[in-house]
Design an enzyme around this catalytic site. Structure first.
Site, PDB file in Angstrom:
ATOM      1  N   LYS A  83       0.983  -1.215   0.095  1.00  0.00           N
ATOM      2  CA  LYS A  83      -0.062   0.016   0.113  1.00  0.00           C
ATOM      3  C   LYS A  83       1.036   1.267   0.003  1.00  0.00           C
ATOM      4  O   LYS A  83       1.808   1.459   0.680  1.00  0.00           O
ATOM      5  CB  LYS A  83      -1.016  -0.186   1.111  1.00  0.00           C
ATOM      6  CG  LYS A  83      -2.129   0.720   0.911  1.00  0.00           C
ATOM      7  CD  LYS A  83      -3.109   0.588   2.288  1.00  0.00           C
ATOM      8  CE  LYS A  83      -4.040   1.442   2.489  1.00  0.00           C
ATOM      9  NZ  LYS A  83      -5.021   1.304   3.527  1.00  0.00           N
TER      10      LYS A  83
HETATM   11  O1  G3P Z   1      -7.751   2.244   5.293  1.00  0.00           O
HETATM   12  C1  G3P Z   1      -8.375   3.454   5.017  1.00  0.00           C
HETATM   13  C2  G3P Z   1      -9.546   3.889   5.309  1.00  0.00           C
HETATM   14  O2  G3P Z   1     -10.590   2.757   5.184  1.00  0.00           O
HETATM   15  C3  G3P Z   1      -9.655   4.638   6.455  1.00  0.00           C
HETATM   16  O3  G3P Z   1     -11.178   4.901   6.776  1.00  0.00           O
HETATM   17  O4  G3P Z   1     -12.631   5.636   8.446  1.00  0.00           O
HETATM   18  O5  G3P Z   1     -10.247   6.098   8.722  1.00  0.00           O
HETATM   19  O6  G3P Z   1     -11.521   7.547   7.089  1.00  0.00           O
HETATM   20  P1  G3P Z   1     -11.281   6.115   7.951  1.00  0.00           P
END
Ligand code: G3P
Length: 217
Positions: A83
């Protein structure tokens, strides 16, 4: 649509994987920190549990650093997907890993142009962040629809992996947009099965069946 679980918590991931419906896992530096685990150990355990793309994120900001971290991560298991951040160095690293046949996920995508660049760099996945756009009072799903349209127009081979998915409505909208995959927190995944009418219907069927006194097997 493939379901990836966005977590480095082995207990929660095991619960999700037990359904038999988990296609992959994504992690990020925040999730690794929350797990309190060593990244090599936890990614290894995740790979042993789920047979599918497992995203492990580099921490370096420069191409050389990303190269050595990505190579180290990819040695953990063939399913490791490196990633990488949406930066020029990240895209350069993406091209490097793609050319080596190592799967990549370009993360922190917030525009169609970024998604197009990720496709040009040969990314296996691009991760547009839906919820974080919603947080800025900008509809994250608009970005998903626009990337879908652009990718059809340019015949991109990169898979759209909807990320920062926060609600059951996001899940439904991603499915209707026809994207290849989403990554969601464990609690949201486990909630998707719920509907009050399903529960009410089952309760009635169970009571009616019990009153017949029959056995099927
Ligand atoms: O892994 C990245 C993403 O899914 C993060 O989500 O909820 O922290 O914006 P969030």
């Amino acid at each position: 649509m493939k379901f990836f679980i966005d977590t480095a918590d082995m207990a929660l991931l095991t619960k999700c994987a037990d359904t038999g419906l988990v296609d992959g896992v994504t992690t990020n530096p925040t999730l690794i920190r929350q797990s309190g685990r060593n990244i090599h150990e936890v990614i290894g355990e995740i790979c042993a549990l789920v047979d599918g793309p497992i995203s492990a994120e580099v921490a370096a900001m420069d191409f050389e650093g990303m190269k050595s971290e990505g190579l180290a991560l990819s040695k953990i298991h063939p399913n490791v997907t490196v990633k990488l951040p949406m930066t020029w160095d990240g895209l350069k690293a993406c091209r490097f890993f793609s050319d080596k046949g190592i799967k990549t996920n370009v993360t922190l995508c917030f525009s169609v142009n970024q998604a197009v660049l990720a496709a040009k760099a040969g990314a296996t996945f691009v991760s547009p962040f839906i919820g974080r756009l919603d947080d800025q009072v900008s509809d994250g799903m608009d970005l998903i629809h626009d990337i879908v349209e652009a990718y059809v127009a340019i015949d991109a081979q990169t898979n759209i992996l909807g990320a920062s998915v926060r609600t059951p409505l996001h899940v439904k909208q991603c499915a209707m947009a026809g994207i290849q995959a989403i990554t969601i927190p464990p609690a949201l995944f486990l909630k998707l099965i719920e509907h009050p009418l399903t529960k009410a219907g089952l309760d009635t069927f169970a009571a009616d069946w019990a009153s017949t006194g029959q056995k099927i097997a």
